[in-house]
Design a protein around this motif. Sequence first.
Motif, PDB file in Angstrom:
ATOM      1  N   ALA A 408       0.860  -1.183   0.000  1.00 18.97           N
ATOM      2  CA  ALA A 408       0.000   0.000   0.000  1.00 18.97           C
ATOM      3  C   ALA A 408       0.897   1.234   0.000  1.00 18.97           C
ATOM      4  O   ALA A 408       1.767   1.377   0.868  1.00 18.97           O
ATOM      5  CB  ALA A 408      -0.908  -0.014   1.219  1.00 18.97           C
ATOM      6  N   GLN A 409       0.696   2.133  -0.985  1.00 18.80           N
ATOM      7  CA  GLN A 409       1.570   3.300  -1.109  1.00 18.80           C
ATOM      8  C   GLN A 409       0.786   4.598  -0.975  1.00 18.80           C
ATOM      9  O   GLN A 409      -0.309   4.751  -1.544  1.00 18.80           O
ATOM     10  CB  GLN A 409       2.297   3.300  -2.451  1.00 18.80           C
ATOM     11  CG  GLN A 409       3.452   2.320  -2.526  1.00 18.80           C
ATOM     12  CD  GLN A 409       4.317   2.563  -3.741  1.00 18.80           C
ATOM     13  OE1 GLN A 409       3.910   3.224  -4.711  1.00 18.80           O
ATOM     14  NE2 GLN A 409       5.544   2.035  -3.717  1.00 18.80           N
ATOM     15  N   ILE A 410       1.361   5.512  -0.190  1.00 18.51           N
ATOM     16  CA  ILE A 410       0.838   6.870  -0.078  1.00 18.51           C
ATOM     17  C   ILE A 410       1.996   7.826  -0.341  1.00 18.51           C
ATOM     18  O   ILE A 410       3.024   7.760   0.357  1.00 18.51           O
ATOM     19  CB  ILE A 410       0.231   7.129   1.311  1.00 18.51           C
ATOM     20  CG1 ILE A 410      -0.950   6.188   1.562  1.00 18.51           C
ATOM     21  CG2 ILE A 410      -0.206   8.577   1.457  1.00 18.51           C
ATOM     22  CD1 ILE A 410      -1.549   6.305   2.946  1.00 18.51           C
ATOM     23  N   ASN A 411       1.826   8.661  -1.332  1.00 18.33           N
ATOM     24  CA  ASN A 411       2.880   9.608  -1.721  1.00 18.33           C
ATOM     25  C   ASN A 411       4.210   8.879  -1.984  1.00 18.33           C
ATOM     26  O   ASN A 411       5.277   9.350  -1.593  1.00 18.33           O
ATOM     27  CB  ASN A 411       3.069  10.668  -0.639  1.00 18.33           C
ATOM     28  CG  ASN A 411       1.820  11.503  -0.438  1.00 18.33           C
ATOM     29  OD1 ASN A 411       1.083  11.770  -1.403  1.00 18.33           O
ATOM     30  ND2 ASN A 411       1.569  11.917   0.803  1.00 18.33           N
ATOM     31  N   GLY A 412       4.118   7.719  -2.601  1.00 19.37           N
ATOM     32  CA  GLY A 412       5.312   6.986  -2.994  1.00 19.37           C
ATOM     33  C   GLY A 412       5.968   6.176  -1.909  1.00 19.37           C
ATOM     34  O   GLY A 412       7.007   5.549  -2.143  1.00 19.37           O
ATOM     35  N   LYS A 413       5.369   6.119  -0.701  1.00 21.58           N
ATOM     36  CA  LYS A 413       5.959   5.378   0.413  1.00 21.58           C
ATOM     37  C   LYS A 413       5.035   4.254   0.862  1.00 21.58           C
ATOM     38  O   LYS A 413       3.806   4.395   0.826  1.00 21.58           O
ATOM     39  CB  LYS A 413       6.238   6.310   1.590  1.00 21.58           C
ATOM     40  CG  LYS A 413       7.286   7.376   1.279  1.00 21.58           C
ATOM     41  CD  LYS A 413       7.541   8.245   2.502  1.00 21.58           C
ATOM     42  CE  LYS A 413       8.602   9.301   2.225  1.00 21.58           C
ATOM     43  NZ  LYS A 413       8.865  10.150   3.420  1.00 21.58           N
ATOM     44  N   SER A 414       5.642   3.143   1.316  1.00 23.47           N
ATOM     45  CA  SER A 414       4.839   2.021   1.842  1.00 23.47           C
ATOM     46  C   SER A 414       4.101   2.466   3.088  1.00 23.47           C
ATOM     47  O   SER A 414       4.660   3.167   3.952  1.00 23.47           O
ATOM     48  CB  SER A 414       5.738   0.822   2.163  1.00 23.47           C
ATOM     49  OG  SER A 414       6.355   0.363   0.992  1.00 23.47           O
ATOM     50  N   ALA A 415       2.847   2.048   3.204  1.00 23.02           N
ATOM     51  CA  ALA A 415       1.998   2.510   4.294  1.00 23.02           C
ATOM     52  C   ALA A 415       1.437   1.338   5.095  1.00 23.02           C
ATOM     53  O   ALA A 415       1.414   0.191   4.647  1.00 23.02           O
ATOM     54  CB  ALA A 415       0.858   3.356   3.734  1.00 23.02           C
ATOM     55  N   LYS A 416       0.961   1.672   6.274  1.00 20.18           N
ATOM     56  CA  LYS A 416       0.261   0.708   7.114  1.00 20.18           C
ATOM     57  C   LYS A 416      -1.213   0.713   6.727  1.00 20.18           C
ATOM     58  O   LYS A 416      -1.808   1.775   6.538  1.00 20.18           O
ATOM     59  CB  LYS A 416       0.426   1.091   8.582  1.00 20.18           C
ATOM     60  CG  LYS A 416      -0.004   0.038   9.567  1.00 20.18           C
ATOM     61  CD  LYS A 416       0.322   0.495  10.990  1.00 20.18           C
ATOM     62  CE  LYS A 416      -0.006  -0.593  11.998  1.00 20.18           C
ATOM     63  NZ  LYS A 416       0.297  -0.148  13.387  1.00 20.18           N
TER      64      LYS A 416
END
Length: 582
Positions: A408-416
């Motif tokens: 799951a990515q938000i603004n290009g970063k892996s997210a919880k």
Amino acid sequence: MISYHKKNWSINSFRRFLWIILCMISFPIFSADNLKKKSDIFFILDASGSMWGQIEGKAKITIAKEVMQNLIPEISDENQIGLMAYGHRRKSDCSDVETLVKLGENNKKSILNSVMKLTAKGKTPLTRSVNQAFEQLKQQQKIATIILISDGIESCGGDPCAAVKAAKSGSIRFILHTVGFGLSSEESKQLQCMAKAGGGEFFQANNAVELLNSTRKAVKSNGTGALKLMLQSGGKPVNAWVRMRVSGTDETVVFTNDDGVEPGHLFLLPPGTYQLETLPAGLHGIDPMLLNNIKIESGKMLVKKLDFKQATLQVTALNNGEPAVVQIRVKNEATGKTVFDTSTYSTFTMRGVKTPYDVSLLPGKYLLMVTIPETSIEPFNKLIDLSSAGEQVNELVSFSSASMKIVAQINGKSAKAEINVRKAGEKHNVFETMPYVGAQTPLNLTFSSGLYDLYITPVGEQGFKQKVINNIVLKENSVKDMKVILQNILNNKKTKTRDNNENSIELNMDRPGGGDFRHIVPSSDDPVLCQQACQKDEHCKAWTYVKPNTIQGDKPNCWLKSSIPDAVANSCCVSGLKTIEH
């Protein structure tokens, strides 16, 4: 030893009291043919100093001698009898225990002569007395009846009840009845404990009627019955693990340790109906033999010869054609009881076992379940019929699996994120993270090959909605990369303000209560639709949007409110107040 002033009987009452002994032994304790008609009866007689206590002017020891003179001739000649006394030779000597007549036939005259020579002098060493009696009975083949007559409790620091329990748990075959001379309820506890531990009865004589009634009951019951168990495995006698319960209850009357009991062990039991469970000692993880309606009759011995014959279920498991480490569980089809489970069998199998793996079972029908631990692969279930002893059934279990790597990515970063995976088109999750907690991605999951739906909701982020991806194809022995880019739902929407300049949309907030007067199911997963409905309704002052697949099913829900309730943090919801537009 008991002080003399506690004894307050008449001579006739005392004689009736001792007469119960005659009633008890006039009928052999075990009269069935398979125990033979001969009985071994061993008397332990109190000759401690307290026996000089007076009853209507006559010493108790004198009364006892007179009663024994009447009692002994009445005993059947078929009985072997013996006599022990304590406290008759020395004062204050706890070792003063003597076998006056060894257990044997034609002993009546010797016992009468020994009784007449007794003089009451010493202490009450009950523990030493019963232990000495047990030593003599070790070589006896038949069950012996011990009758202990005492007007006092242990006075030498021993624990006679523990001594009886220890002897009972061993190989000595006996029944112990105890007779108390007018003891108080507190003083009676020790003799009661001894009788219970010895499989017999305690008799307390507070008056002649009570004593007579107790005696009649003892004569009728003849004490106890017996079960002789002979267990074989592979045609050879083996030690047996045994558990017996009173039928129709959870009361356990026999429960051996893992070492079990030797072949031919004799269990002495009160008359009744029992349930018997047994299997070879030291054998674990399989269902024991179960026998119901085991009837134990007073004075009789029931012999059970059982042959423990097993069948074998061999499980071989493959995953994508390769040997797999699996968990194996087997249930009895008839009872639903789990009879074998590798996850609880031992510390060596709790994380799974390599196959082929053999499970030993009694013949019967079983439900087999095989799973691959730490995966979401569908379990294998099958009804297995093991119809006969010695049979081996080979079961090949083939799994087809694939992996899904979720990012799951938000603004290009892996997210919880909260992650739920379902079989395509179904409502039941085959995998789910903890609600509102989720898991950090990337996350690698293993499933059976097939079609799946993926639900992802960011955790700890505002302005995001759940994303659903349908009909994901997982092919056997493959890895599916699922990179899911999550976008803020408010980025392209006009944000309206209230006159106090606060944001009109409250992310991850619930406003419970507030007079819900209208419920709407929005056409899509979008809280702005709920906000707009409130703006258009003249009665609405606040609103709450409930996200799908949270607390109110798999569809979004909108609640319009006629008042403004307090806001409560909750990731299930988005809330807001009606705004005043400028």
